[in-house]
Design a protein around this motif. Structure first.
Motif, PDB file in Angstrom:
ATOM      1  N   GLN A 167       0.835  -1.190   0.000  1.00 32.93           N
ATOM      2  CA  GLN A 167       0.000   0.000   0.000  1.00 32.93           C
ATOM      3  C   GLN A 167       0.877   1.251   0.000  1.00 32.93           C
ATOM      4  N   VAL A 168       0.448   2.246  -0.783  1.00 33.24           N
ATOM      5  CA  VAL A 168       1.114   3.541  -0.789  1.00 33.24           C
ATOM      6  C   VAL A 168       0.047   4.624  -0.628  1.00 33.24           C
ATOM      7  N   ARG A 169       0.442   5.727  -0.056  1.00 37.43           N
ATOM      8  CA  ARG A 169      -0.476   6.850   0.114  1.00 37.43           C
ATOM      9  C   ARG A 169      -0.515   7.658  -1.182  1.00 37.43           C
ATOM     10  N   LEU A 170      -1.699   8.051  -1.610  1.00 35.80           N
ATOM     11  CA  LEU A 170      -1.843   8.849  -2.819  1.00 35.80           C
ATOM     12  C   LEU A 170      -1.098  10.175  -2.702  1.00 35.80           C
ATOM     13  N   ASP A 171      -1.114  10.772  -1.509  1.00 33.99           N
ATOM     14  CA  ASP A 171      -0.487  12.080  -1.347  1.00 33.99           C
ATOM     15  C   ASP A 171       1.041  12.020  -1.286  1.00 33.99           C
ATOM     16  N   GLU A 172       1.613  10.821  -1.438  1.00 37.58           N
ATOM     17  CA  GLU A 172       3.065  10.667  -1.514  1.00 37.58           C
ATOM     18  C   GLU A 172       3.531  10.424  -2.953  1.00 37.58           C
ATOM     19  N   LEU A 173       2.579  10.350  -3.895  1.00 37.23           N
ATOM     20  CA  LEU A 173       2.906  10.019  -5.278  1.00 37.23           C
ATOM     21  C   LEU A 173       3.058  11.264  -6.149  1.00 37.23           C
ATOM     22  N   ARG A 224       2.771  -1.927  -6.986  1.00 37.23           N
ATOM     23  CA  ARG A 224       4.092  -2.568  -6.995  1.00 37.23           C
ATOM     24  C   ARG A 224       5.108  -1.433  -6.980  1.00 37.23           C
ATOM     25  N   VAL A 225       5.979  -1.425  -5.994  1.00 39.16           N
ATOM     26  CA  VAL A 225       6.935  -0.335  -5.831  1.00 39.16           C
ATOM     27  C   VAL A 225       8.337  -0.842  -6.128  1.00 39.16           C
ATOM     28  N   LEU A 226       8.917  -0.356  -7.207  1.00 35.45           N
ATOM     29  CA  LEU A 226      10.289  -0.686  -7.576  1.00 35.45           C
ATOM     30  C   LEU A 226      11.197   0.409  -7.031  1.00 35.45           C
ATOM     31  N   VAL A 227      12.155   0.015  -6.206  1.00 37.72           N
ATOM     32  CA  VAL A 227      13.068   0.980  -5.611  1.00 37.72           C
ATOM     33  C   VAL A 227      14.356   1.003  -6.430  1.00 37.72           C
ATOM     34  N   LEU A 228      14.660   2.188  -6.980  1.00 36.56           N
ATOM     35  CA  LEU A 228      15.894   2.382  -7.737  1.00 36.56           C
ATOM     36  C   LEU A 228      16.872   3.160  -6.882  1.00 36.56           C
TER      37      LEU A 228
END
Length: 98
Positions: free
Chosen positions: A30-36, A93-97
Protein backbone atom coordinates in the motif's frame (compact mmCIF):
# COMPACT_ATOMS: atom_id res chain seq x y z
CA UNK A 1 -4.68 17.69 -2.93
CA UNK A 2 -4.78 14.14 -4.26
CA UNK A 3 -1.13 13.70 -5.27
CA UNK A 4 2.12 15.13 -3.95
CA UNK A 5 2.72 16.65 -7.39
CA UNK A 6 1.77 16.32 -11.03
CA UNK A 7 4.80 15.65 -13.18
CA UNK A 8 5.50 15.06 -16.85
CA UNK A 9 7.81 12.25 -17.88
CA UNK A 10 10.02 9.90 -15.95
CA UNK A 11 12.85 11.68 -14.11
CA UNK A 12 14.54 8.41 -13.18
CA UNK A 13 16.79 6.06 -15.20
CA UNK A 14 15.29 3.30 -17.33
CA UNK A 15 14.66 0.25 -15.16
CA UNK A 16 14.00 -2.25 -17.96
CA UNK A 17 10.64 -3.51 -16.70
CA UNK A 18 8.25 -3.26 -19.64
CA UNK A 19 5.75 -6.10 -19.27
CA UNK A 20 3.31 -7.13 -16.53
CA UNK A 21 5.22 -10.41 -16.23
CA UNK A 22 8.42 -8.52 -15.37
CA UNK A 23 6.60 -6.30 -12.88
CA UNK A 24 5.04 -9.37 -11.22
CA UNK A 25 8.35 -10.03 -9.44
CA UNK A 26 7.91 -6.75 -7.54
CA UNK A 27 5.69 -7.38 -4.49
CA UNK A 28 2.67 -5.09 -4.06
CA UNK A 29 2.17 -2.91 -1.02
CA UNK A 30 0.00 0.00 0.00
CA UNK A 31 1.11 3.54 -0.79
CA UNK A 32 -0.48 6.85 0.11
CA UNK A 33 -1.84 8.85 -2.82
CA UNK A 34 -0.49 12.08 -1.35
CA UNK A 35 3.07 10.67 -1.51
CA UNK A 36 2.91 10.02 -5.28
CA UNK A 37 4.19 12.20 -8.11
CA UNK A 38 2.50 11.41 -11.42
CA UNK A 39 4.52 10.91 -14.60
CA UNK A 40 1.58 11.93 -16.79
CA UNK A 41 -0.25 15.23 -16.83
CA UNK A 42 -3.36 13.92 -18.56
CA UNK A 43 -5.74 11.06 -17.98
CA UNK A 44 -7.72 9.21 -20.61
CA UNK A 45 -11.28 9.68 -19.36
CA UNK A 46 -12.40 6.58 -21.26
CA UNK A 47 -9.89 4.47 -19.29
CA UNK A 48 -11.13 5.98 -16.04
CA UNK A 49 -14.80 5.32 -16.73
CA UNK A 50 -14.52 1.91 -18.41
CA UNK A 51 -16.04 -0.95 -16.42
CA UNK A 52 -13.08 -3.19 -17.28
CA UNK A 53 -10.33 -0.58 -16.81
CA UNK A 54 -8.68 -2.71 -14.14
CA UNK A 55 -9.39 -6.05 -15.82
CA UNK A 56 -6.60 -6.03 -18.41
CA UNK A 57 -2.95 -5.82 -17.46
CA UNK A 58 -1.62 -5.78 -13.93
CA UNK A 59 -4.05 -5.53 -11.01
CA UNK A 60 -1.67 -3.13 -9.26
CA UNK A 61 -0.36 0.30 -10.17
CA UNK A 62 3.36 0.60 -10.91
CA UNK A 63 5.39 2.99 -8.79
CA UNK A 64 9.10 3.75 -9.03
CA UNK A 65 10.83 5.10 -5.92
CA UNK A 66 13.90 7.12 -6.88
CA UNK A 67 15.89 9.38 -4.54
CA UNK A 68 13.16 9.12 -1.92
CA UNK A 69 10.37 10.24 -4.28
CA UNK A 70 7.63 7.87 -5.39
CA UNK A 71 6.61 8.25 -9.04
CA UNK A 72 3.36 6.77 -10.33
CA UNK A 73 4.51 5.25 -13.63
CA UNK A 74 1.41 3.26 -14.56
CA UNK A 75 -2.06 3.16 -13.05
CA UNK A 76 -3.11 6.81 -12.99
CA UNK A 77 -6.71 5.74 -13.66
CA UNK A 78 -6.58 3.40 -10.64
CA UNK A 79 -5.22 6.17 -8.42
CA UNK A 80 -7.89 8.65 -9.53
CA UNK A 81 -10.61 6.03 -8.99
CA UNK A 82 -9.29 5.44 -5.47
CA UNK A 83 -9.40 9.19 -4.81
CA UNK A 84 -12.95 9.45 -6.17
CA UNK A 85 -13.96 6.72 -3.72
CA UNK A 86 -12.32 8.78 -0.94
CA UNK A 87 -9.55 6.27 -0.36
CA UNK A 88 -6.16 7.65 0.63
CA UNK A 89 -4.27 4.42 -0.14
CA UNK A 90 -3.51 2.50 -3.32
CA UNK A 91 -2.09 -0.98 -3.79
CA UNK A 92 0.95 -0.74 -6.02
CA UNK A 93 4.09 -2.57 -6.99
CA UNK A 94 6.93 -0.34 -5.83
CA UNK A 95 10.29 -0.69 -7.58
CA UNK A 96 13.07 0.98 -5.61
CA UNK A 97 15.89 2.38 -7.74
CA UNK A 98 19.14 3.43 -6.11
Amino acid sequence: MIFKAVGEGRPYPDHGLTTPAQWSDVPPRQVRLDELVTTKRTLDLEALLADDSTFYGDLFAHVVEFKGIMYLEDGLHRAVRAALHQRAMLHARVLVLT
